[in-house]
Design a protein around this motif. Structure first.
Motif, PDB file in Angstrom:
ATOM      1  N   VAL A   1       0.839  -1.207   0.000  1.00  9.27           N
ATOM      2  CA  VAL A   1       0.000   0.000   0.000  1.00  9.27           C
ATOM      3  C   VAL A   1       0.871   1.253   0.000  1.00  9.27           C
ATOM      4  O   VAL A   1       0.606   2.206  -0.746  1.00  9.27           O
ATOM      5  CB  VAL A   1      -0.968  -0.005   1.206  1.00  9.27           C
ATOM      6  CG1 VAL A   1      -1.735   1.312   1.293  1.00  9.27           C
ATOM      7  CG2 VAL A   1      -1.946  -1.178   1.112  1.00  9.27           C
TER       8      VAL A   1
ATOM      9  N   ARG B   1      -7.438  -2.969   5.323  1.00 11.12           N
ATOM     10  CA  ARG B   1      -6.133  -2.967   4.647  1.00 11.12           C
ATOM     11  C   ARG B   1      -6.114  -4.011   3.531  1.00 11.12           C
ATOM     12  O   ARG B   1      -5.623  -3.766   2.439  1.00 11.12           O
ATOM     13  CB  ARG B   1      -5.022  -3.221   5.672  1.00 11.12           C
ATOM     14  CG  ARG B   1      -3.638  -2.950   5.136  1.00 11.12           C
ATOM     15  CD  ARG B   1      -2.564  -3.021   6.216  1.00 11.12           C
ATOM     16  NE  ARG B   1      -2.624  -4.229   7.008  1.00 11.12           N
ATOM     17  CZ  ARG B   1      -3.020  -4.279   8.287  1.00 11.12           C
ATOM     18  NH1 ARG B   1      -3.372  -3.188   8.919  1.00 11.12           N
ATOM     19  NH2 ARG B   1      -3.049  -5.425   8.945  1.00 11.12           N
TER      20      ARG B   1
ATOM     21  N   TRP C   1      -7.840  -2.686   0.467  1.00  3.53           N
ATOM     22  CA  TRP C   1      -6.974  -1.794  -0.303  1.00  3.53           C
ATOM     23  C   TRP C   1      -5.957  -2.592  -1.114  1.00  3.53           C
ATOM     24  O   TRP C   1      -5.699  -2.279  -2.275  1.00  3.53           O
ATOM     25  CB  TRP C   1      -6.267  -0.798   0.623  1.00  3.53           C
ATOM     26  CG  TRP C   1      -7.164   0.317   1.062  1.00  3.53           C
ATOM     27  CD1 TRP C   1      -7.689   0.509   2.293  1.00  3.53           C
ATOM     28  CD2 TRP C   1      -7.646   1.398   0.255  1.00  3.53           C
ATOM     29  NE1 TRP C   1      -8.476   1.629   2.308  1.00  3.53           N
ATOM     30  CE2 TRP C   1      -8.457   2.205   1.072  1.00  3.53           C
ATOM     31  CE3 TRP C   1      -7.465   1.762  -1.075  1.00  3.53           C
ATOM     32  CZ2 TRP C   1      -9.098   3.348   0.602  1.00  3.53           C
ATOM     33  CZ3 TRP C   1      -8.108   2.910  -1.542  1.00  3.53           C
ATOM     34  CH2 TRP C   1      -8.906   3.681  -0.714  1.00  3.53           C
TER      35      TRP C   1
END
Length: 73
Positions: A33, A52, A55
Motif C-alpha cells: 500500500v 487494509r 486496499w
C-alpha cells in the motif's frame, strides 16, 4: 464470575495471548500500500486488517488491468 474478555480490533478476543496476523504478511501489506499510494506507515497501520486487505485487493486489480492494457497494445 470469570472476567469478561474485551474485544480486540477486527472482532477477535484475546485471552492473554497475542492475536493477530503473521508479521511477514503485515509487512508485505504495508509495503504494498505504501509503495502504490505513498501513504505513511501510521496511516496504513491505523486501518483494520480487513480494510487494509481491501486496499491491497483493489490495488492488485488496478495493476492487473493496467498490465492487461499494456499487453494488448
Amino acid at each position: 464470575m470469570p472476567e469478561l474478555q474485551a474485544p480486540i480490533r477486527g472482532g477477535a478476543y484475546g485471552g492473554g495471548q497475542i492475536v493477530g496476523h503473521p508479521l511477514a504478511e503485515l509487512y508485505e501489506e504495508v509495503a504494498f500500500v505504501a509503495y502504490h499510494f505513498h501513504w505513511s506507515l501510521e496511516d496504513i497501520m491505523a486501518l483494520e486488517h480487513a480494510e487494509r486487505r481491501r486496499w491491497v485487493s483493489g490495488i492488485s486489480r488496478i495493476n492487473q488491468r493496467m498490465n492487461e492494457a499494456t499487453t494488448h497494445e
